[in-house]
Design an enzyme around this catalytic site. Structure first.
Site, mmCIF file in Angstrom:
data_model
loop_
_atom_site.group_PDB
_atom_site.id
_atom_site.type_symbol
_atom_site.label_atom_id
_atom_site.label_comp_id
_atom_site.label_asym_id
_atom_site.label_seq_id
_atom_site.Cartn_x
_atom_site.Cartn_y
_atom_site.Cartn_z
ATOM 1 C CB SER A 1 -8.710 1.258 5.546
ATOM 2 O OG SER A 1 -9.366 2.492 5.464
ATOM 3 C CE LYS B 1 -3.925 2.135 2.436
ATOM 4 N NZ LYS B 1 -4.884 2.034 3.558
ATOM 5 C CB SER C 1 -8.222 3.956 2.617
ATOM 6 O OG SER C 1 -7.391 3.282 3.548
#
Lengths: 478, 484
Positions: free
Chosen positions: B175, B76, B151
């Site tokens: 997330s 990420k 997210s």
């Protein structure tokens, strides 16, 4: 109208840790810009603070040294504001639960009276960096070497009633933090500085007047001047029909004035909240007792000991214990002199301190070590040299000509105690001054001093004064 | 190659069936041909990946390989990676090349894992649909007209589309779990403090936690073995030993007590999602588990509490993005104030600004007690709900998200509806508990996730519970048609 001055101080003492309060970067002063700032100090994305436990130990030391409460649990909070030298956009400080709570300190005023000043709290926080103006035209540089340096902010009660009291309090705190070795006390480098909250009120009024805060005073002299200026200004404002505004002011030592920086209305809302990156600081009794066990002798205790152990006057003891290096120096001098406490005190406070001042030298860097000075005093005490000759010896030692014995030897300053030699000099003087002999013998005792002077002069100061006296008395007898 | 799990890949690499270089190249090829459809990657680190793979091949040949040596992973873009652009999905960091590695990245590097690239995400991890990214929305591999969740949408989509065998995510209010649910993969948010936050760009420090996003629970266990552990650079990381999370995967579930909070099955839950979750629970009963209805009475307070705590912390955490030292700086600032205002005004997107403003308001003088302090008190009540529940049950189960993936743009103008996407996941963050999402069926051809919440540091049990379910179901093994 008669006015009363009310002063409270916020002292920032830079803690003498090797590394910063929340990172491993060095705290050493004077490195090239931004060479002592790691990713944590730079506030890079993703970095986290880790508390330096040495700073905590130092705060505990301060709490114990001032008899203040050490909090079993304290919390770091973020103080949010934007400034280019504040990398994270917030300063990590302590707000609601500081590490050190209330305490009381005694200060000695010039007339010898003792006054108690309350300590409100002391908390740990990180310092910001520095903005460098004028290095490159049209630009401001940022040096983050200082960012993250540990500070102990010591907040007093508004208990001081004059600039002199404020100075006495600040000097006392200075002496304590340097005694317990948590701050180098260097005011020029900014290691010890203060903000002064100043207000005035009509004498007898209970309510405080509106205060102004003078920021960043970094010498005792500036504190005194700034406070006195501010007091005058406030009285002028009020007597001129105006009102003092609560604001932050700056002291300008060049222009000899204080001027407004920002008013209460312009003040930031710092949006304090507990820093979620740091755990509460928990301090148990065991830790406190371990710190207490290693606490050095404090100024007040040392003063009492000097009075009793060395039989010094209150004044002498006070002067000699005013700083730890001075007190340590004195004690070594006494030891090296073979226990000549009073003579050592006179020398340390007199010629030694005078020369330090004249040469602007720090006691730790001065060329005459305590052992050397003690060695010289020993030679005064054992009559090898007189007090007068000692001044010459001291000067030579300061110039790096060796210790007292070496100087006495090489310069031939050894006191003459051979009574035969002294008698010879006395005989010569008596023979050459028949008129004065006549006067003395006819009862003019004062002339005796003339003979002593002549003999000493003839011996180049080296004759033992006591012997000279005795021999003269014998020989001048009618 | 791309249909193998981590343990299968690990075994194949050790056995010499193919090299890490071949494996890495095959994933790089897939990314280059398929990622344009879903936009899961912000940066593909092709050369770095091949260099790391070559080094991994030597290590495998030398016989010193760790389980993840040579395994390609997607990271990420919230984790700082030295020498590689680290954007956090924001224009603010579009030019930011990190000078250091996050602890999680260091751990994977030490294990010899290969980084394929950095995955797309909601800007500064603020969002539930991946639509707030400066780099454009990520699309759901099951239907490219739908959102992948957020997210960690890029990480979820990359694994679902088989562009990486596994990825990392971070979870502040859901997330990891919500996009895992929406993309049909397995995601684990560990206990707060289990994985170091050092080098993970902070959104809300007291809630943020990194975790694995994988196809299977077993893969998640292998990833967590590498990610978890105390880090002296993170004061909030736990000083606790790390067990081997793969050790108890096959433990029996006989007698396991599952709590079903009645508040998780009420109004707002899509009926078909509810049915899928109930079917999964029946599967657990078949495996010997006992089900018990419980109550988490303060559940309705989780979203409002979160939307005070998280913005408050973010308003302070994001102050460092000021245009002074790194990141975006506006053109020709007139003075300092202009520099601040325009750099931040132009560098941050709308959702980030909204949360900074909410947070600054909640912390401001006169409002602090009513908002921040009150939220902290409610947070305690929410934690206490779970504490009581775990006196009676071993794990808590329910839906991960109230509905399957919604359409792109469908909720982007309505923040409140968007915030409710995390209604079932937020409480675990507020309490600091570990939570997982595992694929548990499909509704209208879109995946649905089952959420499993465990007690503190009970990740081994969560993984065991998820793994046993995956032994008797195949939801997690399904692949979107276009990405087979």
């Amino acid at each position: 109208m008669e006015w009363e001055v009310v002063i409270g101080l916020e002292i920032h003492a830079q803690l003498a840790t090797k590394s910063k309060i929340f990172s491993g970067a060095s705290t050493a002063y004077g490195a090239p810009a931004n060479t002592q700032a790691c990713v944590v100090d730079l506030g890079m994305p993703g970095v986290l603070p880790v508390l330096n436990h040495e700073a905590v130990q130092m705060a505990i030391k301060f709490g114990l040294a001032t008899g203040s409460e050490v909090a079993p649990r304290s919390i770091f909070a973020r103080k949010n504001y934007f400034y280019p030298d504040l990398p994270k956009g917030y300063q990590i400080s302590q707000m609601e639960l500081p590490i050190v709570g209330e305490g009381v300190l005694e200060i000695r005023l010039e007339d010898g009276t003792v006054k108690k000043i309350g300590i409100t709290r002391a908390h740990l926080e990180e310092d910001a960096g520095k903005s460098l103006h004028g290095e490159s035209p049209g630009m401001t540089g940022i040096d983050l070497n200082r960012a993250g340096t540990p500070l102990l902010e010591i907040v007093s009660e508004p208990d001081m009633r004059s600039a002199k009291e404020a100075i006495a309090y600040m000097k006392k705190i200075h002496s304590i933090v340097t005694y317990i070795d948590i701050c180098d006390g260097n005011m020029q480098e900014g290691s010890f500085r203060c903000d002064a909250n100043v207000s005035v009120r009509p004498k007898g009024q209970e309510e405080y007047g509106t205060r102004a805060e003078i920021k960043n005073l970094n010498s005792f002299r500036f504190v005194e001047k700034a406070i006195n200026l501010e007091v005058e200004r406030q009285i002028d404002v009020i007597e001129g029909g105006g009102a003092v505004v609560q604001e932050t002011r700056l002291y300008d030592s060049d222009k000899h004035e204080t001027r407004a920086m920002r008013s209460k209305e312009e003040a930031n809302d710092y949006r304090y909240f507990p820093d979620p990156d740091l755990l509460p600081v928990e301090i148990d009794n065991e830790t406190i007792e371990a710190v207490r066990a290693n606490l050095p002798e404090l100024p007040d205790a040392k003063l009492q000991r000097f009075i009793s152990e060395y039989e010094l006057s209150d004044y002498d003891a006070d002067v000699l214990t005013s700083s730890r290096p001075m007190a340590d120096y004195y004690e070594i001098v006494v030891k090296a002199s073979g226990g000549e406490a009073k003579l050592s005190a006179n020398w340390v406070m007199g010629d030694f301190s005078g020369t330090l001042n004249k040469e602007s030298t720090d006691i730790k860097e001065c060329p005459v070590s305590a052992e050397m000075l003690g060695g010289m005093i020993k030679r005064i005490a054992d009559n090898t040299i007189s007090g007068k000759i000692a001044k010459q010896v001291f000067e030579a030692m300061w110039q790096g000509e060796g210790d007292a014995d070496a100087v006495i030897e090489s310069k031939g300053l050894k006191q003459v105690t051979d009574s035969g030699a002294i008698e010879k000099l006395v005989d010569e003087i008596i023979t050459n001054n028949p008129g004065q002999v006549e006067q003395y013998r006819s009862g003019k005792d004062k002339v005796f001093g003339f003979f002593v002077g002549q003999v000493m002069k003839a011996s180049q100061g080296k004759a033992n004064p006591a012997q000279v006296n005795q021999i003269l008395k014998d020989k001048l007898k009618p | 190659m791309h249909n193998k799990t981590l343990s299968e890949l690990s075994a194949a690499l050790q056995a010499g069936e193919f090299s890490s270089t071949e494996l890495t190249q095959s994933y790089l090829d897939r990314i280059s041909s398929l990622d344009p459809q879903i936009n899961a990657f912000v940066t593909v680190t092709q050369q770095l990946a091949l260099d790391t793979a070559a080094a991994a091949d030597k290590r495998i040949a030398a016989g010193t390989a760790a389980p993840l040596t040579g395994i390609p992973l997607a990271q990420k873009d919230i984790f700082c990676t030295e020498g590689v652009k680290t954007t956090c999905g924001s224009k603010m960091l579009d030019n930011f090349i990190s000078p250091y590695d996050a602890t999680v990245i260091e751990n994977f590097n030490a294990a010899g894992a290969v980084m394929l690239g950095k995955t797309n995400m909601d800007e500064f991890a603020m969002g539930s649909s991946n639509e707030t990214s400066y780099y454009g929305p990520v699309k759901n591999p099951w239907d490219i007209n739908k959102v992948p969740g957020g997210s960690s949408g890029g990480s979820a989509a990359a694994v679902a589309a088989r562009l990486a065998p596994a990825s990392t995510g971070t979870d502040t209010g859901g997330s990891i779990r919500q996009p895992a649910s929406l993309c049909g993969i397995t995601g684990l948010k560990p206990t707060y403090g289990r994985v170091s936050r050092y080098g993970m760009i902070a959104f809300a420090s007291s809630l943020d936690q990194a975790g694995p996003m994988t196809r299977t629970a077993e893969d998640a266990a292998m990833m967590l073995n590498c990610m978890a552990g105390f880090d002296e650079r993170d004061s909030t990381s736990a000083q606790r030993d790390v067990p081997d999370y793969t050790a108890n995967l096959n433990d029996s579930l006989q007698g396991l007590t599952i709590g079903l909070p009645k508040e998780y099955f009420g109004e707002g839950l899509d009926a078909q999602v509810g049915s899928a979750v109930e079917a999964a629970i029946r599967e657990y009963e078949n495996l010997g588990a006992v089900v018990k209805e419980i109550s988490l009475p303060n559940t309705h307070l989780a979203v409002p509490t979160y939307y005070v705590v998280a913005p408050a912390e973010c308003s302070s955490n994001l102050s460092r993005f000021d245009g002074v030292r790194f990141g975006y700086r506006c053109d020709d600032p007139a003075d300092l104030e202009d520099l601040y205002k325009r750099s931040r005004g132009e560098g941050f997107g709308a959702e980030v600004k909204r949360r900074i403003m909410i947070g600054a308001y909640a912390l401001s003088a006169g409002y602090y007690d009513a908002y921040y302090i009150k939220a902290q008190q409610l947070r305690r009540l929410i934690s206490d709900d779970f504490k009581r529940a775990f006196e009676e049950v071993d794990v808590i189960m329910g839906p991960t998200a109230p509905e399957p993936a919604f359409g792109l743009g469908e909720k982007s103008d309505d923040p409140i509806t968007m915030y409710l996407s995390d209604i079932y996941t937020i409480a675990a963050n507020l309490a600091g508990l570990p939570g997982m999402s595992v694929p548990a069926g499909f509704v209208n051809n879109m995946p649905v996730g089952l959420q499993i919440i465990g007690n503190y540091f009970d990740e081994s049990r969560l993984l065991n519970v998820a793994h046993r379910y995956q032994q008797v179901t195949d939801w997690h093994a399904r692949t979107p048609e276009q990405f087979k």
